[in-house]
Design a protein around this motif. Structure first.
Motif, PDB file in Angstrom:
ATOM      1  N   LEU A 380       0.832  -0.828  -0.260  1.00 24.82           N
ATOM      2  CA  LEU A 380       0.341  -0.220   0.287  1.00 24.82           C
ATOM      3  C   LEU A 380       0.657   1.283  -0.191  1.00 24.82           C
ATOM      4  N   LYS A 381       2.360   1.335   0.207  1.00 26.83           N
ATOM      5  CA  LYS A 381       3.482   2.308  -0.056  1.00 26.83           C
ATOM      6  C   LYS A 381       2.391   3.154   1.121  1.00 26.83           C
ATOM      7  N   LEU A 382       2.410   3.193   2.552  1.00 29.61           N
ATOM      8  CA  LEU A 382       2.221   3.982   3.346  1.00 29.61           C
ATOM      9  C   LEU A 382       3.058   3.962   4.083  1.00 29.61           C
ATOM     10  N   ASP A 383       3.511   5.162   4.962  1.00 23.97           N
ATOM     11  CA  ASP A 383       4.142   5.171   6.109  1.00 23.97           C
ATOM     12  C   ASP A 383       3.525   4.105   7.446  1.00 23.97           C
ATOM     13  N   GLU A 384       3.889   2.627   6.816  1.00 24.03           N
ATOM     14  CA  GLU A 384       3.273   1.743   7.475  1.00 24.03           C
ATOM     15  C   GLU A 384       5.005   1.947   9.088  1.00 24.03           C
ATOM     16  N   ARG A 385       4.669   1.681  10.076  1.00 19.17           N
ATOM     17  CA  ARG A 385       5.881   1.334  11.234  1.00 19.17           C
ATOM     18  C   ARG A 385       5.983  -0.735  11.582  1.00 19.17           C
ATOM     19  N   SER A 386       6.652  -1.304  10.976  1.00 22.51           N
ATOM     20  CA  SER A 386       7.080  -2.250  10.353  1.00 22.51           C
ATOM     21  C   SER A 386       7.679  -3.450  12.117  1.00 22.51           C
ATOM     22  N   THR A 387       7.552  -4.519  12.467  1.00 22.14           N
ATOM     23  CA  THR A 387       7.453  -5.080  12.993  1.00 22.14           C
ATOM     24  C   THR A 387       8.457  -6.172  13.943  1.00 22.14           C
ATOM     25  N   GLU A 388       9.270  -5.949  14.370  1.00 21.55           N
ATOM     26  CA  GLU A 388       9.449  -7.742  14.862  1.00 21.55           C
ATOM     27  C   GLU A 388       9.472  -8.022  16.609  1.00 21.55           C
ATOM     28  N   LYS A 407      10.753   3.795  13.528  1.00 24.37           N
ATOM     29  CA  LYS A 407      10.472   5.151  13.942  1.00 24.37           C
ATOM     30  C   LYS A 407       9.911   6.049  13.008  1.00 24.37           C
ATOM     31  N   VAL A 408       8.956   6.235  12.266  1.00 26.96           N
ATOM     32  CA  VAL A 408       8.670   6.847  10.856  1.00 26.96           C
ATOM     33  C   VAL A 408       8.754   8.449  11.331  1.00 26.96           C
ATOM     34  N   ASP A 409       8.814   8.703  12.333  1.00 28.77           N
ATOM     35  CA  ASP A 409       8.924  10.255  12.441  1.00 28.77           C
ATOM     36  C   ASP A 409      10.454  10.570  12.743  1.00 28.77           C
ATOM     37  N   ASP A 410      11.584   9.833  12.458  1.00 32.86           N
ATOM     38  CA  ASP A 410      12.797  10.192  12.213  1.00 32.86           C
ATOM     39  C   ASP A 410      14.008   9.840  10.823  1.00 32.86           C
TER      40      ASP A 410
END
Length: 436
Positions: A380-388, A407-410
């Motif tokens: 979807l090409k959004l600024d998702e926060r990937s997870t582990e 952290k997308v806002d860095d």
């Protein structure tokens, strides 16, 4: 040998400038000192030993000796007679006459990445060069400078003196860092760990509560017994007063029932034991795989993350690697499987406490991560926060299941995915409502 290399490299690339302007001091470990507009910028100081002002406009600064003409010092920039001129290595390429008339370079220097400081004449001929691939990084808030203004030898200053005479407490090197006989990780039945150092005649001190060791900590006299999970942090002190205390070595040892099926994050710091974050807290991070084998470590600081999470016993926190501390500039490992990144400067350790609907029965604690992962896999090409997924230990104590998130806002996120570094991004944020 490393102590000699700095002296040689500092003097090898020198033309005839010692009767004129010289690099007098530089700080690329500015962690809390000399804040400029809210940022602790690194800097380089020039000194003019003559009785008349000298114009250095048209001279060059760089962080790469193969590209010495990277930043042209603006025309008309002068160093006063018997005085100093400071240039900030901020990467912003801005001129701020309202703050001491500072000039800002178009590059930063990352000391733990082995970058350089290069000063060249208008023709690009290197006058002086300082190479952090052979020169030890500074510890936080230390600087390298001439032992006195204009002198030939360089020393480490514990209290930098920007725009002022080079005076104060100094050393010629740091003591060799302690070494552990065993790698950090899981040892089912416990073990014993020896600590040594190659520093001649050095004394080793250590802690097991996550605090920074000093010469007031426990004196190392023999192997340390690991019968419960604990963090050991060690430091070496040389008998030579000109050799400064070493960098701290940190190892977490797990034992007994402390086994898991996901990544293990061990964080340690002198103020973290109660799981509360009240500002920028110094933090060392170690990551282990599900078998308890050591993966990677880094040092930086941390602060609270989230609004709702702070209302719960298990709080989220942000981690930021700090080059200024002299250990690392990022966590060098492909932590998150769904991403193509091999290094992370900043990470979120999220306790998912805001995923608590309905409040009466507790939340799923996976909704946000699940939705972001669906978006990533769906392209979807959004600024998702990937997870582990991971579990977290704080100063050797188990604190439960967390999520490691981007952290997308860095800036490291936008730089990696969009080639937009610092100075090219403005963040607009809101919480609890829409922006008008």
């Amino acid at each position: 040998m490393r102590r000699l290399l700095f002296f040689i490299s500092a003097l090898f690339f020198i033309e005839s400038a010692y009767s004129q302007v010289v690099v007098n001091e530089f700080c690329v470990a500015n962690y809390t000192d000399y804040a400029i507009s809210g940022e602790n910028e690194d800097w380089i100081e020039f000194y003019n030993p003559t009785g008349a002002p000298i114009d250095i406009g048209g001279y060059w600064l760089s962080d790469n000796i193969t590209n010495p003409q990277k930043f042209a010092i603006p025309a008309g920039t002068s160093v006063p007679a018997n005085g100093y001129r400071l240039i900030l290595m901020s990467g912003t390429f801005e001129f701020n006459p309202g703050y001491l008339g500072q000039i800002n370079t178009n590059f930063k220097v990352t000391q733990t990445a082995g970058e350089q400081i290069v000063f060249s004449n208008p023709a690009g001929v290197v006058l002086e060069s300082f190479d952090f691939s052979t020169l030890s990084p500074n510890q936080a808030n230390h600087s390298y400078g001439r032992s006195s203004d204009g002198a030939n030898d360089f020393v480490i200053f514990l209290d930098p003196t920007p725009n002022a005479s080079n005076v104060g407490t100094t050393g010629i090197a740091y003591a060799a860092r302690p070494q552990f006989s065993l790698e950090a990780g899981y040892y089912a039945t416990g073990t014993t760990v020896s600590i040594t150092t190659s520093e001649p005649g050095a004394t080793i001190y250590y802690t097991t509560d996550g605090s920074f060791p000093t010469n007031a900590s426990t004196l190392y006299t023999g192997p340390v017994t690991i019968d419960v999970t604990k963090v050991i942090r060690a430091i070496a002190y040389s008998p030579d007063v000109s050799i400064l205390p070493s960098f701290i070595e940190t190892n977490t040892f797990f034992t007994g029932a402390d086994q898991h099926t996901v990544v293990i994050a061990s964080v340690s710091g002198p103020t973290l034991s109660d799981g509360s974050w009240w500002g920028d807290e110094a933090m060392h991070l170690e990551l282990f795989n599900a078998s308890g084998n050591f993966i990677v470590e880094a040092s930086g600081d941390s602060n609270e993350h989230g609004n709702d999470s702070n209302a719960y016993a298990q709080r989220g926190f942000d981690y930021v690697t700090r080059d200024a501390m002299g250990y690392d500039n990022e966590v060098e490992y492909p932590i998150i499987n769904s991403r193509d990144r091999n290094g992370y400067e900043r990470l979120i350790f999220k306790a998912a406490a805001n995923d608590n609907y309905p409040f009466s029965n507790g939340g799923a604690h996976i909704r946000d991560a699940y939705v972001c992962e669906l978006s990533i896999r769906g392209g979807l090409k959004l600024d998702e926060r990937s997870t582990e997924s991971c579990v977290v230990y704080i100063n050797g104590q188990f604190w439960g299941v967390y999520e490691i998130r981007e952290k997308v806002d860095d800036i490291d996120f936008t730089d990696h995915y969009y080639d937009q570094p610092e100075g090219f991004v403005d963040f607009m944020k809101t919480w609890g409502g829409n922006m008008g």
